[in-house]
Design a protein around this motif. Structure first.
Motif, PDB file in Angstrom:
ATOM      1  N   GLU A  82       0.840  -1.192   0.000  1.00 40.50           N
ATOM      2  CA  GLU A  82       0.000   0.000   0.000  1.00 40.50           C
ATOM      3  C   GLU A  82       0.885   1.256   0.000  1.00 40.50           C
ATOM      4  O   GLU A  82       0.621   2.222  -0.708  1.00 40.50           O
ATOM      5  CB  GLU A  82      -0.921  -0.028   1.221  1.00 40.50           C
ATOM      6  N   LEU A  83       1.951   1.212   0.820  1.00 41.72           N
ATOM      7  CA  LEU A  83       2.882   2.344   0.869  1.00 41.72           C
ATOM      8  C   LEU A  83       3.566   2.538  -0.481  1.00 41.72           C
ATOM      9  O   LEU A  83       3.701   3.663  -0.965  1.00 41.72           O
ATOM     10  CB  LEU A  83       3.950   2.110   1.951  1.00 41.72           C
ATOM     11  N   LEU A  84       3.986   1.428  -1.080  1.00 39.11           N
ATOM     12  CA  LEU A  84       4.670   1.516  -2.377  1.00 39.11           C
ATOM     13  C   LEU A  84       3.742   2.102  -3.435  1.00 39.11           C
ATOM     14  O   LEU A  84       4.146   2.972  -4.215  1.00 39.11           O
ATOM     15  CB  LEU A  84       5.164   0.135  -2.815  1.00 39.11           C
ATOM     16  N   ALA A  85       2.495   1.636  -3.443  1.00 35.53           N
ATOM     17  CA  ALA A  85       1.530   2.127  -4.430  1.00 35.53           C
ATOM     18  C   ALA A  85       1.309   3.627  -4.237  1.00 35.53           C
ATOM     19  O   ALA A  85       1.259   4.400  -5.207  1.00 35.53           O
ATOM     20  CB  ALA A  85       0.210   1.366  -4.295  1.00 35.53           C
ATOM     21  N   TYR A  86       1.205   4.039  -2.969  1.00 38.57           N
ATOM     22  CA  TYR A  86       0.984   5.458  -2.657  1.00 38.57           C
ATOM     23  C   TYR A  86       2.181   6.297  -3.114  1.00 38.57           C
ATOM     24  O   TYR A  86       2.018   7.326  -3.772  1.00 38.57           O
ATOM     25  CB  TYR A  86       0.760   5.604  -1.151  1.00 38.57           C
ATOM     26  N   ALA A  87       3.392   5.836  -2.808  1.00 37.91           N
ATOM     27  CA  ALA A  87       4.606   6.575  -3.182  1.00 37.91           C
ATOM     28  C   ALA A  87       4.759   6.616  -4.703  1.00 37.91           C
ATOM     29  O   ALA A  87       5.134   7.645  -5.263  1.00 37.91           O
ATOM     30  CB  ALA A  87       5.832   5.925  -2.540  1.00 37.91           C
ATOM     31  N   THR A  88       4.452   5.509  -5.360  1.00 37.34           N
ATOM     32  CA  THR A  88       4.571   5.455  -6.819  1.00 37.34           C
ATOM     33  C   THR A  88       3.608   6.443  -7.469  1.00 37.34           C
ATOM     34  O   THR A  88       3.972   7.168  -8.395  1.00 37.34           O
ATOM     35  CB  THR A  88       4.287   4.020  -7.326  1.00 37.34           C
TER      36      THR A  88
ATOM     37  N   ARG B  70      11.729  10.762 -12.310  1.00 36.41           N
ATOM     38  CA  ARG B  70      11.814   9.570 -13.159  1.00 36.41           C
ATOM     39  C   ARG B  70      12.072   8.364 -12.255  1.00 36.41           C
ATOM     40  O   ARG B  70      13.067   8.329 -11.527  1.00 36.41           O
ATOM     41  CB  ARG B  70      12.976   9.765 -14.139  1.00 36.41           C
ATOM     42  N   ILE B  71      11.149   7.407 -12.282  1.00 37.81           N
ATOM     43  CA  ILE B  71      11.294   6.211 -11.445  1.00 37.81           C
ATOM     44  C   ILE B  71      12.177   5.196 -12.166  1.00 37.81           C
ATOM     45  O   ILE B  71      11.989   4.920 -13.351  1.00 37.81           O
ATOM     46  CB  ILE B  71       9.914   5.608 -11.099  1.00 37.81           C
ATOM     47  N   ILE B  72      13.154   4.674 -11.453  1.00 40.25           N
ATOM     48  CA  ILE B  72      14.080   3.696 -12.025  1.00 40.25           C
ATOM     49  C   ILE B  72      13.677   2.311 -11.498  1.00 40.25           C
ATOM     50  O   ILE B  72      13.806   2.041 -10.307  1.00 40.25           O
ATOM     51  CB  ILE B  72      15.539   3.996 -11.618  1.00 40.25           C
ATOM     52  N   GLY B  73      13.206   1.461 -12.405  1.00 40.43           N
ATOM     53  CA  GLY B  73      12.760   0.132 -11.974  1.00 40.43           C
ATOM     54  C   GLY B  73      11.246   0.104 -11.886  1.00 40.43           C
ATOM     55  O   GLY B  73      10.667   0.625 -10.931  1.00 40.43           O
TER      56      GLY B  73
ATOM     57  N   SER C 248       8.797  -3.263  -1.729  1.00 40.51           N
ATOM     58  CA  SER C 248       8.462  -1.909  -1.283  1.00 40.51           C
ATOM     59  C   SER C 248       9.657  -0.962  -1.232  1.00 40.51           C
ATOM     60  O   SER C 248       9.985  -0.418  -0.186  1.00 40.51           O
ATOM     61  CB  SER C 248       7.800  -1.961   0.084  1.00 40.51           C
ATOM     62  N   LEU C 249      10.304  -0.801  -2.355  1.00 43.63           N
ATOM     63  CA  LEU C 249      11.322   0.246  -2.447  1.00 43.63           C
ATOM     64  C   LEU C 249      11.218   0.905  -3.805  1.00 43.63           C
ATOM     65  O   LEU C 249      10.765   0.295  -4.774  1.00 43.63           O
ATOM     66  CB  LEU C 249      12.727  -0.305  -2.187  1.00 43.63           C
ATOM     67  N   ILE C 250      11.613   2.166  -3.833  1.00 46.51           N
ATOM     68  CA  ILE C 250      11.452   2.925  -5.067  1.00 46.51           C
ATOM     69  C   ILE C 250      12.685   3.795  -5.288  1.00 46.51           C
ATOM     70  O   ILE C 250      13.073   4.576  -4.437  1.00 46.51           O
ATOM     71  CB  ILE C 250      10.119   3.720  -5.027  1.00 46.51           C
ATOM     72  N   SER C 251      13.337   3.563  -6.434  1.00 48.28           N
ATOM     73  CA  SER C 251      14.498   4.341  -6.828  1.00 48.28           C
ATOM     74  C   SER C 251      14.036   5.393  -7.814  1.00 48.28           C
ATOM     75  O   SER C 251      13.212   5.098  -8.683  1.00 48.28           O
ATOM     76  CB  SER C 251      15.520   3.430  -7.534  1.00 48.28           C
ATOM     77  N   PHE C 252      14.560   6.602  -7.659  1.00 39.95           N
ATOM     78  CA  PHE C 252      14.134   7.647  -8.604  1.00 39.95           C
ATOM     79  C   PHE C 252      15.210   8.714  -8.772  1.00 39.95           C
ATOM     80  O   PHE C 252      16.174   8.777  -8.005  1.00 39.95           O
ATOM     81  CB  PHE C 252      12.808   8.281  -8.156  1.00 39.95           C
ATOM     82  N   LEU C 253      14.998   9.523  -9.803  1.00 43.62           N
ATOM     83  CA  LEU C 253      15.871  10.659 -10.078  1.00 43.62           C
ATOM     84  C   LEU C 253      14.985  11.885 -10.247  1.00 43.62           C
ATOM     85  O   LEU C 253      13.837  11.774 -10.671  1.00 43.62           O
ATOM     86  CB  LEU C 253      16.658  10.433 -11.372  1.00 43.62           C
ATOM     87  N   ILE C 254      15.533  13.040  -9.891  1.00 44.22           N
ATOM     88  CA  ILE C 254      14.835  14.293 -10.184  1.00 44.22           C
ATOM     89  C   ILE C 254      15.613  14.937 -11.324  1.00 44.22           C
ATOM     90  O   ILE C 254      16.821  15.167 -11.188  1.00 44.22           O
ATOM     91  CB  ILE C 254      14.799  15.218  -8.956  1.00 44.22           C
TER      92      ILE C 254
ATOM     93  N   ILE D  67      18.178   8.129  -6.047  1.00 50.15           N
ATOM     94  CA  ILE D  67      17.686   8.354  -4.698  1.00 50.15           C
ATOM     95  C   ILE D  67      16.772   7.161  -4.429  1.00 50.15           C
ATOM     96  O   ILE D  67      15.940   6.824  -5.269  1.00 50.15           O
ATOM     97  CB  ILE D  67      16.873   9.663  -4.614  1.00 50.15           C
ATOM     98  N   ARG D  68      16.942   6.530  -3.278  1.00 51.71           N
ATOM     99  CA  ARG D  68      16.120   5.351  -3.006  1.00 51.71           C
ATOM    100  C   ARG D  68      15.366   5.522  -1.699  1.00 51.71           C
ATOM    101  O   ARG D  68      15.976   5.785  -0.669  1.00 51.71           O
ATOM    102  CB  ARG D  68      16.997   4.099  -2.930  1.00 51.71           C
ATOM    103  N   ALA D  69      14.062   5.354  -1.771  1.00 52.52           N
ATOM    104  CA  ALA D  69      13.257   5.306  -0.550  1.00 52.52           C
ATOM    105  C   ALA D  69      12.784   3.864  -0.396  1.00 52.52           C
ATOM    106  O   ALA D  69      12.174   3.316  -1.312  1.00 52.52           O
ATOM    107  CB  ALA D  69      12.067   6.246  -0.660  1.00 52.52           C
ATOM    108  N   SER D  70      13.093   3.257   0.733  1.00 52.73           N
ATOM    109  CA  SER D  70      12.666   1.872   0.946  1.00 52.73           C
ATOM    110  C   SER D  70      11.836   1.806   2.224  1.00 52.73           C
ATOM    111  O   SER D  70      12.222   2.347   3.251  1.00 52.73           O
ATOM    112  CB  SER D  70      13.882   0.947   1.015  1.00 52.73           C
ATOM    113  N   PHE D  71      10.676   1.164   2.112  1.00 50.10           N
ATOM    114  CA  PHE D  71       9.674   1.240   3.170  1.00 50.10           C
ATOM    115  C   PHE D  71       9.612  -0.027   4.020  1.00 50.10           C
ATOM    116  O   PHE D  71       9.857  -1.124   3.537  1.00 50.10           O
ATOM    117  CB  PHE D  71       8.285   1.494   2.567  1.00 50.10           C
TER     118      PHE D  71
END
Lengths: 143, 415
Positions: free
Chosen positions: B316-322, B332-335, B342-348, B387-391
């Motif tokens: 649920e957290l991943l879906a919300y963050a995505t 830009r989400i990488i992956g 439940s982790l999301i890598s991204f670039l600004i 940048i990686r946010a992992s929940f």
């Protein structure tokens, strides 16, 4: 200007900032205003490999003074490079070797000094001192 | 609150959970901590901290040796955790669980011991393009020593494994497949059961790097069918410096020991040493008893909450963050593989991850920036880092909102 005069001037400048945001805005400004390194010096040999950002450092020695130019792909790192170049560029190898880098603690950039950050700042300082030692040796051998 | 009580809660209430993790109450840079670096290490619940304190306060002694009371009690506790881990990953026997310092040491153990006996010149070891350095370098070292070759299975652009390429790369010379269960950089969950089945059809041994998986999903090593499964406790809410290696009994028995020393021997003379049986053959020296017991407490704790519940909330957290990050045209989400963990890598766009990370840190948010120990993956993606946010299950949607505010602040600074 002597190295200590420059570094104490830098410390005074940073004392004007009340919060971290102003400090970083200034660092970013310094980063953006860093005179660009000649593209021909942005080569592998001048690359200081950090975990997070890449830094290129080039040094030239005129027989008396060392001149540094640098660049980085991260703006904050460029801002730090700017401070280091302002302090150490145009100085003699011996003055660079004798100088302290404590001013970086005094301006509250200790978080960037932590080796785990690997942003190249520690490596930049180390490389600047290495150049100073190398040019000092070269000058001594020339004599 | 005891783990037993938690099972009665339906769904995760992160506000209640957070009380169990004392560190989550602290401030960083004068702001309440938002901890989004769970793929690097998870925080520890009070029950784990208590287990460590209680061990050193009332139970500390060396295991397997003494006839005295404390040593026997410590040995019982130490071996009970082995059984707990066995049940947690559904191994057939508790002696298929080897204690190590962590996932990295587990992989090194296999590369050194199994590799020494089974890899020769011209042999191939197959890894994937998304591996952590821990699942690259030990194999590289083995290949160099033995004259073997390291092969790398490519990824699709979304970060999922190219299974057709994988099938094609399983060749006559392939001896080992070593692939991660979940990518620590992309969040991709690999089809490890399928990967194992395909390798086994050709008689190839399989190691799964489970560092990122154990905290997010029920892992069943028998169902996967792999020969080895490596993991760390500190990524599963347990202490640092302890982890494990699951190995199939037959495979472990056929392997030479890893390190020599006490505990791993049956009988020593200067002429010949008889090695101990499993699992002790692979556990030379005094083990890390205190942290093993802490690991046991962590397993009890998350088992009490339930991995199904944990996984559901994290998704649920991943879906919300995505959703939030995708709405930002500069992000830009990488992956983007389907069914990510439940982790999301991204670039600004236009901002170096290091610059972004520095500002996000000052906003009290712990994210990871850089290459995440997956430099070859970064190179293949043509980027210098993310940048990686992992929940984890103690994170909240409000915290993701704070990350979005921090990203806006980053843009103010740099754009």
């Amino acid at each position: 200007m002597k190295i200590e005069e420059t570094t104490s001037a830098i410390v005074s400048e940073f004392e004007n900032f009340d919060d971290w945001m102003d400090k970083y805005n200034y660092l970013i400004e310094l980063g953006k205003s860093l005179p660009l390194i000649d593209e021909k010096y942005k080569v592998e040999a001048n690359l200081i490999q950090g975990c997070q950002s890449r830094v290129w450092l080039h040094a030239e020695f005129d027989g008396n003074l060392i001149y540094f130019t640098a660049d980085s792909d991260a703006v904050i790192t460029k801002g730090i490079a700017n401070l280091l170049i302002r302090s150490f560029s145009g100085q003699t190898p011996q003055d660079i070797l004798d100088s302290s880098t404590d001013f970086l603690n005094d301006i509250g950039l200790t978080e960037h000094l932590s080796p785990t950050r690997s942003n190249g700042m520690l490596s930049m300082i180390k490389q600047i001192k290495m150049y100073a030692l190398a040019f000092k040796t070269k000058a001594a051998m020339g004599n | 609150m005891s783990p037993e009580l938690k099972t009665q809660i339906t769904g995760i209430d992160p506000e209640k959970i957070r009380i169990d993790f004392p560190i989550l109450g602290r401030k960083v840079h004068n702001k309440p901590l938002v901890y989004f670096d769970n793929a690097a290490t998870t925080q520890k619940p009070q029950v784990v901290i208590d287990a460590l304190v209680n061990y050193y306060t009332g139970l500390n002694s060396n295991v397997h040796r003494g006839v005295h009371y404390l040593s026997q009690q410590a040995t019982v506790a130490f071996e009970e955790v082995r059984q707990k881990i066995q049940r947690f990953v559904n191994a057939r026997f508790s002696h298929e669980i080897i204690y190590t310092r962590g996932c990295t040491e587990s992989i090194n153990l296999v590369a050194a011991s199994w590799g020494r006996a089974n890899i020769g010149p011209g042999d191939e070891i197959l890894i994937s393009g998304m591996e952590h350095h821990s699942n690259i370098v030990p194999w590289q070292m083995l290949c160099e020593e033995k004259g073997a070759a390291l092969k790398v299975c490519p990824l699709h652009p979304d970060g999922s494994l190219d299974m057709q390429a994988y099938a094609d790369m399983l060749g006559e010379k392939t001896r080992m497949v070593a692939i991660t269960h979940i990518s620590n950089t992309l969040g991709t969950v690999n089809p490890v059961k399928e990967i194992t089945r395909m390798a086994h059809e050709k008689g190839i041994t399989v190691l799964i790097d489970g560092a990122q998986a154990l905290s997010h999903m029920k892992v069943d090593v028998q169902d996967i069918g792999c020969d080895f499964y490596a993991f760390s406790a500190h990524k599963v809410y347990g202490p640092m410096g302890i982890g494990g290696l699951y190995g199939r009994e037959e495979v472990l028995n056929a392997m030479p020991p890893y390190q020599g020393g006490g505990e791993m021997i049956k009988n020593v003379t200067f002429e010949k040493t008889l090695y101990n049986e499993l699992p002790f053959k692979f556990e030379a020296g005094t083990p890390n008893v205190g942290d093993v017991i802490g690991f046991g407490a962590a397993i009890d704790y998350i088992s009490g909450i339930g991995l199904d519940q944990i996984g559901a909330w994290e998704h649920e957290l991943l879906a919300y963050a995505t959703e939030k990050l995708s709405a930002d045209p500069l992000v830009r989400i990488i992956g983007t593989a389907p069914g990510k963990a439940s982790l999301i890598s991204f670039l600004i766009n236009g901002i170096h991850p290091y610059d972004a990370g520095t500002i996000i840190d000052h906003m009290g948010i712990a994210v990871r920036t850089g290459t995440h120990c997956t430099q070859p993956l970064m190179d293949s993606l043509g980027i210098s880092g993310t940048i990686r946010a992992s929940f984890a299950f103690y994170n909240t949607k409000q915290e993701i909102d704070r990350l979005m505010e921090a990203i806006d602040k980053v843009k103010e600074f740099f754009l």
